[in-house]
Enzyme design. Structure first.
Site, mmCIF file in Angstrom:
data_model
loop_
_atom_site.group_PDB
_atom_site.id
_atom_site.type_symbol
_atom_site.label_atom_id
_atom_site.label_comp_id
_atom_site.label_asym_id
_atom_site.label_seq_id
_atom_site.Cartn_x
_atom_site.Cartn_y
_atom_site.Cartn_z
ATOM 1 N N HIS A 143 10.245 10.553 -10.807
ATOM 2 C CA HIS A 143 10.146 11.988 -10.534
ATOM 3 C C HIS A 143 11.294 12.416 -9.637
ATOM 4 O O HIS A 143 11.391 11.962 -8.494
ATOM 5 C CB HIS A 143 8.805 12.326 -9.861
ATOM 6 C CG HIS A 143 7.635 11.987 -10.705
ATOM 7 N ND1 HIS A 143 7.349 12.670 -11.855
ATOM 8 C CD2 HIS A 143 6.715 11.013 -10.601
ATOM 9 C CE1 HIS A 143 6.280 12.135 -12.426
ATOM 10 N NE2 HIS A 143 5.880 11.117 -11.682
ATOM 11 N N LYS A 183 13.416 2.680 6.042
ATOM 12 C CA LYS A 183 13.506 1.549 6.974
ATOM 13 C C LYS A 183 13.823 0.248 6.237
ATOM 14 O O LYS A 183 14.667 -0.532 6.656
ATOM 15 C CB LYS A 183 12.161 1.446 7.703
ATOM 16 C CG LYS A 183 11.887 0.154 8.413
ATOM 17 C CD LYS A 183 10.578 0.230 9.197
ATOM 18 C CE LYS A 183 9.333 -0.071 8.377
ATOM 19 N NZ LYS A 183 9.162 -1.476 8.015
ATOM 20 N N ARG A 229 7.437 10.929 8.823
ATOM 21 C CA ARG A 229 8.590 10.070 9.077
ATOM 22 C C ARG A 229 9.642 10.181 7.972
ATOM 23 O O ARG A 229 9.357 10.002 6.798
ATOM 24 C CB ARG A 229 8.147 8.610 9.245
ATOM 25 C CG ARG A 229 7.587 8.364 10.641
ATOM 26 C CD ARG A 229 7.061 6.976 10.808
ATOM 27 N NE ARG A 229 5.744 6.806 10.193
ATOM 28 C CZ ARG A 229 5.047 5.679 10.206
ATOM 29 N NH1 ARG A 229 5.555 4.616 10.780
ATOM 30 N NH2 ARG A 229 3.870 5.611 9.646
ATOM 31 N N CYS A 271 8.601 3.649 4.981
ATOM 32 C CA CYS A 271 8.959 2.346 4.413
ATOM 33 C C CYS A 271 10.312 2.308 3.722
ATOM 34 O O CYS A 271 11.168 1.505 4.082
ATOM 35 C CB CYS A 271 7.885 1.915 3.429
ATOM 36 S SG CYS A 271 6.274 1.854 4.204
ATOM 37 N N LEU A 328 0.831 -1.212 0.000
ATOM 38 C CA LEU A 328 0.000 0.000 0.000
ATOM 39 C C LEU A 328 0.858 1.251 0.000
ATOM 40 O O LEU A 328 1.864 1.308 0.693
ATOM 41 C CB LEU A 328 -0.866 0.037 1.259
ATOM 42 C CG LEU A 328 -1.644 -1.224 1.590
ATOM 43 C CD1 LEU A 328 -2.323 -1.063 2.947
ATOM 44 C CD2 LEU A 328 -2.663 -1.483 0.512
HETATM 45 C C1 UGA Z 1 5.955 2.708 -0.419
HETATM 46 C C2 UGA Z 1 5.644 1.826 -1.640
HETATM 47 O O1 UGA Z 1 5.347 2.623 -2.778
HETATM 48 C C3 UGA Z 1 4.474 0.896 -1.345
HETATM 49 O O2 UGA Z 1 4.290 0.010 -2.434
HETATM 50 C C4 UGA Z 1 4.796 0.084 -0.086
HETATM 51 O O3 UGA Z 1 3.744 -0.766 0.269
HETATM 52 C C5 UGA Z 1 5.051 1.023 1.050
HETATM 53 O O4 UGA Z 1 6.157 1.882 0.723
HETATM 54 C C6 UGA Z 1 5.353 0.174 2.262
HETATM 55 O O5 UGA Z 1 6.357 -0.567 2.249
HETATM 56 O O6 UGA Z 1 4.543 0.145 3.191
HETATM 57 P P1 UGA Z 1 4.915 4.999 0.548
HETATM 58 O O7 UGA Z 1 6.120 5.024 1.451
HETATM 59 O O8 UGA Z 1 3.576 5.248 1.133
HETATM 60 O O9 UGA Z 1 4.836 3.591 -0.222
HETATM 61 O O10 UGA Z 1 5.115 6.158 -0.530
HETATM 62 P P2 UGA Z 1 5.606 6.306 -2.045
HETATM 63 O O11 UGA Z 1 4.528 6.906 -2.831
HETATM 64 O O12 UGA Z 1 6.208 5.072 -2.540
HETATM 65 O O13 UGA Z 1 6.733 7.434 -1.860
HETATM 66 C C7 UGA Z 1 7.921 7.196 -1.124
HETATM 67 C C8 UGA Z 1 8.883 8.350 -1.238
HETATM 68 O O14 UGA Z 1 9.463 8.414 -2.534
HETATM 69 C C9 UGA Z 1 8.261 9.737 -1.012
HETATM 70 O O15 UGA Z 1 9.139 10.505 -0.237
HETATM 71 C C10 UGA Z 1 8.110 10.305 -2.413
HETATM 72 O O16 UGA Z 1 8.138 11.687 -2.429
HETATM 73 C C11 UGA Z 1 9.329 9.713 -3.075
HETATM 74 N N1 UGA Z 1 9.202 9.607 -4.550
HETATM 75 C C12 UGA Z 1 8.338 8.707 -5.095
HETATM 76 C C13 UGA Z 1 9.993 10.400 -5.365
HETATM 77 O O17 UGA Z 1 10.810 11.227 -4.891
HETATM 78 N N2 UGA Z 1 9.888 10.268 -6.718
HETATM 79 C C14 UGA Z 1 9.035 9.368 -7.286
HETATM 80 O O18 UGA Z 1 9.003 9.292 -8.526
HETATM 81 C C15 UGA Z 1 8.244 8.584 -6.452
#
Ligand code: UGA
Length: 433
Positions: free
Chosen positions: A254, A266, A331, A263, A153
């Site tokens: 991006h 960690k 976080r 996530c 998720l």
């Molecule tokens: C992430 C995974 O996408 C989920 O599939 C997973 O289940 C989850 O961790 C988990 O292990 O519980 P999440 O941490 O909610 O989900 O958020 P993301 O949308 O993946 O973003 C993570 C980070 O990457 C954010 O800081 C976001 O700004 C950054 N990000 C994401 C970028 O800098 N560029 C991108 O293109 C995408």
């Protein structure tokens, strides 16, 4: 089917609510009475779009309830999910399994009839087997099977991710466990979402490998962005040109201020640790962790340069402090590295975030909170966009420059130099352009 969900944190609560929406009878258990009281009163302790409504509907339908009584919930359930936290253990990067093993012990004592114990928490490879052994040792008479069911998720899109997943991963050792898990996920199975059934170890590994790969993809484009700045290329065009190759894919390319959240930081640390423990260093993942930290610090230097070498005495408006939009989660957010550097450098920092204030107030000392972007920017020297909330995507930039700011640092590449210049900004910086 009757399900007990142990742990009402992010994953447990979303999964419990969604399972009840599938038609199952779900009891969500937490040992924190204040959480249970809040949930019973219909209050959701986290900000997740759609969750409160879905929760209310299923409570009203009588399928969903909250309780502090683990033993009663487990005794009545055919599937018991462990969805407690696995934070990074202090000092060594290892996932802390105290809560998982604690839950396993309590579950063991309460088992009656055939039960599948499902580990949903993100746990190092080998943990499911350890959980099974602990239960078997405590209750040699118990009739149970173990299953691993990692979650994928995304915060802010969790319900949609649960209801329309790219895949569901289920690690099992017996046909009985496979049958129960098929029943749990029946609505998704019927709609032909892919269900990957595998061994316990592979299921555990899929979760870490997927998160580490995504973190690597982001870090790769962030490093390319730095090189774009040095060479005159535009990372947005580069990402588009790369991403249209199906083998690469457009998502998670991006460029930004570095990844954060509950996530990726960690789980990359935990994977690096698992590699070390098995004498198989995860060198790419180790580098990703290091480069991501460097990327956050690179943003500080970028801002310093944009403000002619010093933050001292400048007023800076920061838009967005959560690690990404549509969450109140702070976080490991890049803001936690960047904002203190501004404050420490002598800047007056005004912060605004649609959901981040409740958590952010304690974490970001020395800043002033503003109602919205315009109030934050009023009379400031510079505006820094740190999180791409929708309300920051269509700002009236002319209104902002009229109120003072001449510098726009757009660390999520929402705008571009031309738009900024037209609005009256004297200086603009994105990431990788
Ligand atoms: C992430 C995974 O996408 C989920 O599939 C997973 O289940 C989850 O961790 C988990 O292990 O519980 P999440 O941490 O909610 O989900 O958020 P993301 O949308 O993946 O973003 C993570 C980070 O990457 C954010 O800081 C976001 O700004 C950054 N990000 C994401 C970028 O800098 N560029 C991108 O293109 C995408």
């Amino acid at each position: 089917m009757r399900i007990a969900m142990i742990g009402t944190g992010y994953v447990g609560l979303v999964s419990g609510v969604c399972f009840s929406d599938f038609g199952h009878e779900v009891v969500c258990v937490d040992r924190d009475p204040s959480k249970i009281d809040a949930l019973t009163a219909g209050r959701v302790p986290i900000f997740e779009p759609g969750l409160e409504d879905l929760m209310r509907r299923n409570v009203e339908a009588g399928r969903l309830s909250f309780s502090g009584d683990l033993a009663a919930a487990v005794a009545g359930a055919e599937a018991v999910f462990i969805a407690v936290g696995t934070p990074t253990r202090r000092g060594d990067g290892h996932a802390d399994l105290t809560y998982v093993m604690g839950a396993a012990a309590e579950i063991a004592a309460a088992l009656t009839g055939h039960t599948v114990v499902v580990v949903k928490s993100t746990v190092p490879v080998g943990t499911n087997r350890q959980v099974a052994e602990a239960i078997r040792t405590a209750r040699p008479d118990a009739d149970f099977d173990i299953a691993s069911n990692p979650e994928f998720l995304r915060e802010g899109a969790a319900i949609d991710d649960f209801m329309r997943p790219d895949r569901v991963v289920v690690g099992v050792e017996s046909d009985r466990a496979a049958e129960v898990m098929a029943e749990v996920y029946r609505p998704l199975f019927l709609r032909e979402f892919p269900i990957v059934t595998t061994s316990l170890e592979s299921a555990e590994m899929i979760k870490y490998a997927a998160n580490a790969f995504l973190a690597t993809k982001i870090t790769f484009i962030n490093e390319i962005a730095a090189l774009c700045e040095a060479t005159g290329a535009d990372v947005k065009s580069v990402a588009k040109g790369m991403g249209l190759d199906n083998r690469i894919g457009r998502t998670f390319l991006h460029a930004g201020p570095g990844f954060g959240g509950s996530c990726f930081p960690k789980d990359t640390r935990a994977l690096a640790r698992i590699g070390q423990e098995h004498g198989t260093p995860m060198r790419i993942t180790e580098t990703v962790i290091e480069v991501n930290e460097a990327m956050k610090r690179r943003m500080i230097e970028k801002l310093r340069e944009l403000l002619d070498g010093s933050f001292n005495g400048r007023t800076i408006a920061v838009l967005g402090v959560t690690f990404k939009p549509n969450t109140d989660d702070m976080r490991e957010a890049p803001s936690l590295t960047i904002v203190p550097a501004l404050v420490g450098g002598g800047a007056r920092v005004r912060v605004t975030d649609p959901q981040g204030r409740r958590e952010g107030e304690a974490l970001l000392p020395g800043v002033t909170w503003a109602e919205d972007a315009y109030a934050a920017a009023d009379g400031a020297d510079a505006v820094v966009i740190l999180t791409e909330w929708n309300e920051f995507r269509a700002l009236d930039l002319k209104r902002i420059t009229r109120s003072g700011p001449r510098v726009l640092a757009d660390l999520r590449n929402i705008y571009d130099a031309e738009t900024a210049a037209e609005a009256g900004f004297a200086a603009y910086a994105g990431v990788g352009r």
